[in-house]
Scaffold this motif. Sequence first.
Motif: not given
Length: 216
Positions: A56-61
Amino acid sequence: MKLYVYDHCPFCVRAAMVAGYKDVDLQIVPLLNDDEASCHQLIGKKMVPILEWGDQAMGESLDIAKKLDEIGSGVKLMRAPTDYQSITAVISSVQRSISCLLFPRNIQAGLPEFATPSARDYFQRNKEPMIEQSFATAMADTALHKQRVETMLASLPHLSLPSENGDTLGWDDVMIYPTLRNLTLVQDLQIPQQVRDYLQEIAALTRTELYYAIAI
């Protein structure tokens, strides 16, 4: 678990400071500024920070910061005890001058995301239109931009220190600290003592680095 970042990126600093404060076991991975492929492979667009774990990977600080807050050790970050929006509004009032000071210095400071000529060229090509001038002109106008930023810093409301709140970090700090931290890259910028104290305490608490030693 890996956190992909640019060292100069204030959004990346948000995630890194929560990771350091909450003692999250992860690997900080600097990406070259022109490495579009890695970002697209992970989240489908060029954006940092990126948090990767398992498949899994996610963005948005802020989403990343909240996840790190959840999985890290110790108490969760405090709700903002101060009106951080009024403080960030003061900082944002001179955003163009901040950018004019920082952008050309970012590529001169030996940061890992600018380790190659192509990465530096990519950044300059994309950022010069944002400030509507060349990096050379921005550097030549340093005195003007410093004056504007120093006036802003002198007008900041009181910044609540971690030591005033049981050595704890708050969500207001996550919003306020990154840009102020980046301004330590500007050599001889007059930073009021209350702001310096705030930066030193947050840096120590979050295990993030200030730029005084490499200021330009």
